[in-house]
Write a protein that holds these residues in place. Structure first.
Motif, PDB file in Angstrom:
ATOM      1  N   MET A  78      -1.974   7.080 -17.200  1.00 23.37           N
ATOM      2  CA  MET A  78      -0.889   7.417 -16.140  1.00 23.37           C
ATOM      3  C   MET A  78      -1.009   8.733 -15.955  1.00 23.37           C
ATOM      4  O   MET A  78      -0.423   9.539 -16.488  1.00 23.37           O
ATOM      5  N   PRO A  79      -2.128   9.313 -15.109  1.00 19.37           N
ATOM      6  CA  PRO A  79      -2.323  10.598 -15.004  1.00 19.37           C
ATOM      7  C   PRO A  79      -1.041  11.198 -14.398  1.00 19.37           C
ATOM      8  O   PRO A  79      -0.599  10.854 -13.234  1.00 19.37           O
ATOM      9  N   VAL A  80      -0.751  12.443 -14.997  1.00 20.12           N
ATOM     10  CA  VAL A  80       0.312  13.108 -14.318  1.00 20.12           C
ATOM     11  C   VAL A  80      -0.138  14.619 -14.059  1.00 20.12           C
ATOM     12  O   VAL A  80      -0.797  15.219 -15.035  1.00 20.12           O
ATOM     13  N   CYS A  81       0.048  15.107 -13.080  1.00 19.81           N
ATOM     14  CA  CYS A  81      -0.346  16.347 -12.400  1.00 19.81           C
ATOM     15  C   CYS A  81      -1.805  16.798 -13.030  1.00 19.81           C
ATOM     16  O   CYS A  81      -1.952  17.489 -13.385  1.00 19.81           O
ATOM     17  N   PRO A  82      -2.534  15.970 -12.064  1.00 23.46           N
ATOM     18  CA  PRO A  82      -4.086  16.379 -12.518  1.00 23.46           C
ATOM     19  C   PRO A  82      -4.235  17.628 -11.341  1.00 23.46           C
ATOM     20  O   PRO A  82      -5.410  18.299 -11.745  1.00 23.46           O
ATOM     21  N   SER A  83      -3.380  18.056 -10.625  1.00 20.95           N
ATOM     22  CA  SER A  83      -3.582  19.346  -9.976  1.00 20.95           C
ATOM     23  C   SER A  83      -3.239  20.599 -11.130  1.00 20.95           C
ATOM     24  O   SER A  83      -3.326  21.666 -10.757  1.00 20.95           O
ATOM     25  N   GLY A  84      -2.722  20.277 -12.178  1.00 12.25           N
ATOM     26  CA  GLY A  84      -2.147  21.296 -12.960  1.00 12.25           C
ATOM     27  C   GLY A  84      -0.592  21.679 -12.786  1.00 12.25           C
ATOM     28  O   GLY A  84      -0.056  22.009 -13.664  1.00 12.25           O
ATOM     29  N   GLY A  85      -0.286  20.955 -11.878  1.00  9.93           N
ATOM     30  CA  GLY A  85       1.207  20.988 -11.645  1.00  9.93           C
ATOM     31  C   GLY A  85       1.730  22.246 -11.502  1.00  9.93           C
ATOM     32  O   GLY A  85       1.186  23.271 -10.877  1.00  9.93           O
ATOM     33  N   GLY A  86       2.906  22.610 -11.878  1.00 12.06           N
ATOM     34  CA  GLY A  86       3.690  23.906 -12.062  1.00 12.06           C
ATOM     35  C   GLY A  86       3.254  24.898 -12.891  1.00 12.06           C
ATOM     36  O   GLY A  86       3.346  26.024 -12.768  1.00 12.06           O
ATOM     37  N   LYS A 114       3.030   0.536 -14.336  1.00 12.09           N
ATOM     38  CA  LYS A 114       1.882  -0.062 -13.773  1.00 12.09           C
ATOM     39  C   LYS A 114       1.512   0.135 -12.390  1.00 12.09           C
ATOM     40  O   LYS A 114       0.383   0.112 -12.027  1.00 12.09           O
ATOM     41  N   GLN A 115       2.481   0.150 -11.669  1.00 13.12           N
ATOM     42  CA  GLN A 115       2.270   0.241 -10.135  1.00 13.12           C
ATOM     43  C   GLN A 115       1.997   1.626  -9.445  1.00 13.12           C
ATOM     44  O   GLN A 115       1.311   1.702  -8.597  1.00 13.12           O
ATOM     45  N   ILE A 116       2.044   2.741 -10.236  1.00  9.86           N
ATOM     46  CA  ILE A 116       1.740   3.996  -9.760  1.00  9.86           C
ATOM     47  C   ILE A 116       0.577   4.360 -10.595  1.00  9.86           C
ATOM     48  O   ILE A 116       0.451   4.299 -11.745  1.00  9.86           O
ATOM     49  N   ASP A 117      -0.460   4.820  -9.790  1.00 10.21           N
ATOM     50  CA  ASP A 117      -1.701   5.372 -10.157  1.00 10.21           C
ATOM     51  C   ASP A 117      -1.708   6.655 -10.759  1.00 10.21           C
ATOM     52  O   ASP A 117      -2.596   6.880 -11.538  1.00 10.21           O
ATOM     53  N   VAL A 118      -1.097   7.425 -10.126  1.00 12.94           N
ATOM     54  CA  VAL A 118      -0.885   8.944 -10.287  1.00 12.94           C
ATOM     55  C   VAL A 118       0.333   9.564 -10.034  1.00 12.94           C
ATOM     56  O   VAL A 118       1.022   9.164  -9.014  1.00 12.94           O
ATOM     57  N   GLY A 128      -9.726   5.460  -7.371  1.00  8.03           N
ATOM     58  CA  GLY A 128      -9.202   4.452  -6.845  1.00  8.03           C
ATOM     59  C   GLY A 128      -7.526   4.310  -6.929  1.00  8.03           C
ATOM     60  O   GLY A 128      -6.859   3.302  -6.669  1.00  8.03           O
ATOM     61  N   ALA A 129      -7.193   5.695  -6.841  1.00  7.02           N
ATOM     62  CA  ALA A 129      -5.657   5.906  -6.791  1.00  7.02           C
ATOM     63  C   ALA A 129      -5.352   5.483  -5.235  1.00  7.02           C
ATOM     64  O   ALA A 129      -5.779   5.704  -4.290  1.00  7.02           O
ATOM     65  N   LYS A 130      -4.139   4.333  -5.392  1.00  8.58           N
ATOM     66  CA  LYS A 130      -3.749   3.750  -4.079  1.00  8.58           C
ATOM     67  C   LYS A 130      -2.465   4.149  -4.005  1.00  8.58           C
ATOM     68  O   LYS A 130      -1.629   4.400  -3.009  1.00  8.58           O
ATOM     69  N   THR A 131      -1.516   4.169  -5.127  1.00  8.47           N
ATOM     70  CA  THR A 131      -0.095   4.526  -5.116  1.00  8.47           C
ATOM     71  C   THR A 131       0.241   5.875  -5.830  1.00  8.47           C
ATOM     72  O   THR A 131      -0.284   5.970  -6.903  1.00  8.47           O
TER      73      THR A 131
END
Lengths: 154, 384
Positions: free
Chosen positions: B317-325, B272-276, B357-360
């Motif tokens: 819960m977006p994970v690795c919007p960058s594309g990650g590894g 809940k508390q982590i945005d990305v 709105g990513a804050k954390t």
């Protein structure tokens, strides 16, 4: 980066050619001696009673010296496996001539899983839970390779 | 934490070929970062450089990195493990109160100078595993993927879906060296098997690159940027080296690293508390193992997360919007890049990949076979 704008006229190819000499330590030496008698030796931790193969002296969890020698196997169970389509040759991926099985085998009496090649069964037929047995080199050479691979038991 | 510490700014450079010498790559990157922030090297109290001697090919790899990074005659030290550890040590230096401004720089040339799989071969125990040639980076990874599938009934297709999502996200990341805007699980399925279930497109691409970051004490950070990114918590944990003694389907050390960071950051419900989240996964299958251990998703839920798009850019819960590894993997500095990507998100600079709105944010790093060693940093737009 602007590689297109620059023509690279020289790269330095620098091999490092040297050898490290390690003492394998008394535990691996004793393990190899066991293999020379076609026996697989593990060690038991006095703290959590886990039986580790290949043997090593220290238990990370308990911070204890593992000092009770236990013979394990030679049969065991495939706990996990992958089918290899490639070989890694000094970090370069090369297509394997034939697919082969790399497994984690739980030897009877051991707690840890031993990485091993499994032969004598087709990659399409291998499965978790399959019983396998150790195959030793003949004649043995007092080396780690004396434990050659595993094959289906029975 | 006992003193407010913030990340002022970050910079990255990545490529998939031998474009420019390492020294020039570092000089351009770091000088560019100084210029962007409006400072010079004389404003930096402490330097922490991150690279790997074995990969660079000479002992004390940073010898030729100090000068282009501006560390001449400065307080400087070097970290060999993943770059997130360099960021954590930098944070600790600032926490000591003896430094107010610090630079951390990680770099690697896994695409051109040396082969990452060989670096991993030389992490193998020399007196046993390295003698036998059974374990390597790919075979151990495949066994870990199989362990997760066996424990939770996951399918190879779940991993292919994850890989496809990461390749699509990478198309939104200007730093990615590999991407595919319309990637599907079918594309991944069509790529060759290495060790089953690992397929080529689900493995990290070899990358040359570097990442630099300026960190500062709270007061100094606010002088240097309008948008400081605050470091709220960090932690790490190391498992045993021996893959035959670990439950590969889960990551206890990632869980413990997360718990240590969450405790400092006051996070009780990470989902809940982590945005990305930016997770260090070298292979698609590692993402669920790690993000589940970090409490972002339910254990064993890779299939559900993929089918419902929970980890997608617009997901819960977006994970690795960058594309990650899978978009780029700066070997030895990948965790530092994950921190930098969180900074881009929290500063609102992630462009098309911006999580609104990513804050954390959570950044994760790993080192060793099957992610033996894990590190976590929690970052926030909010001070204190």
């Amino acid at each position: 980066m602007s590689a297109q704008q620059e023509r690279i006229v020289a790269t330095a190819v620098v091999p490092l050619d040297f050898t490290y000499n390690y003492r394998v330590g008394q535990y691996v030496e004793r393990y190899i001696k066991g293999l020379g008698q076609k026996k697989i030796m593990g060690v038991k931790c006095p703290g959590d009673a886990s039986v580790i193969v290949p043997p090593r002296k220290y238990c990370g969890r308990c911070n204890e010296i593992m000092n009770e020698w236990v013979e394990v196997g030679p049969e065991g169970t495939i706990e996990n496996f992958t089918i290899a389509h490639v070989n890694l040759n000094k970090g370069v991926v090369e297509k394997a001539d034939t697919e082969y099985i790399v497994a984690l085998v739980k030897l009877d009496g051991a707690t840890s899983l031993l990485p091993a090649k499994v032969l004598g069964v087709s990659p399409v037929d291998v499965e978790v839970g399959m019983r396998v047995k150790a195959v030793f080199k003949d004649p043995v050479e007092d080396s780690l390779e004396d434990l050659s691979h595993f094959e289906p038991a029975g | 934490m006992q003193r407010d510490i913030a990340i002022v700014a970050q910079a990255q450079v990545m490529t998939d070929s031998l474009d420019i010498p390492r020294e020039r790559m570092l000089f351009d990157l770091v000088k560019g970062l100084f210029d962007k922030v409006g400072i010079t090297r004389h404003d930096i109290d402490g330097f922490v450089l991150n690279s790997n001697d074995f990969e660079v090919g000479h002992t004390i790899a940073n010898v030729f990195e100090d000068t282009p990074c501006g560390a001449y005659m400065k307080d400087e030290t070097h970290v060999e493990a993943d770059g997130m550890w360099a960021a954590q040590y930098t944070t600790m230096r600032l926490l000591s109160g003896n430094y107010d401004t610090a630079l951390v720089v990680g770099n690697s040339s896994g695409a051109s100078t040396f082969r990452p799989y060989l670096v991993m071969d030389y992490q193998l125990n020399p007196t046993y595993d390295r003698q036998l040639g059974i374990l390597n980076e790919l075979s151990t990874a495949a066994l870990q993927a199989r362990a997760y599938m066996a424990k939770y009934g996951a399918e190879e297709d779940d991993f292919n879906e994850i890989a496809a999502r990461l390749l699509r996200n990478a198309a939104l990341n200007p730093y990615a060296v590999r991407s595919k805007a319309d990637a599907t699980a079918g594309d991944v399925l069509a790529s060759d098997y290495l060790y089953e279930p690992l397929r080529q497109l689900a493995c990290y691409p070899f990358t040359d690159g570097a990442c630099a970051m300026i960190l500062a004490s709270g007061k100094r950070a606010k002088e240097l940027t309008d948008k400081p990114v605050w470091i709220k918590g960090m932690g790490n944990s190391v498992d045993t080296y021996y893959v035959g003694e670990r439950d590969l389907a889960t990551s206890k050390s990632a869980r413990m690293a997360g718990e240590r960071a969450y405790k400092l950051a006051g996070i009780s419900n990470p989902a809940k508390q982590i945005d990305v989240a930016e997770v260090s996964a070298k292979f698609a299958y590692q993402e669920p193992i790690i993000s589940e251990a970090l409490g972002l998703f339910k254990e064993g839920s890779a299939g559900k997360v993929a089918s419902k798009g929970l980890a997608d850019l617009g997901g819960s819960m977006p994970v690795c919007p960058s594309g990650g590894g899978l978009g780029a993997y700066v070997f030895t500095a990948n965790g530092l890049v994950r921190v930098a990507e969180c900074v881009r998100q929290l500063k609102g600079e992630a462009g098309e990949a911006q999580v609104s709105g990513a804050k954390t944010a959570l950044a994760h790093s790993q080192d060793g076979f099957c992610a033996q060693h894990n590190g976590v940093m929690v970052l926030s737009t909010e001070e204190g």
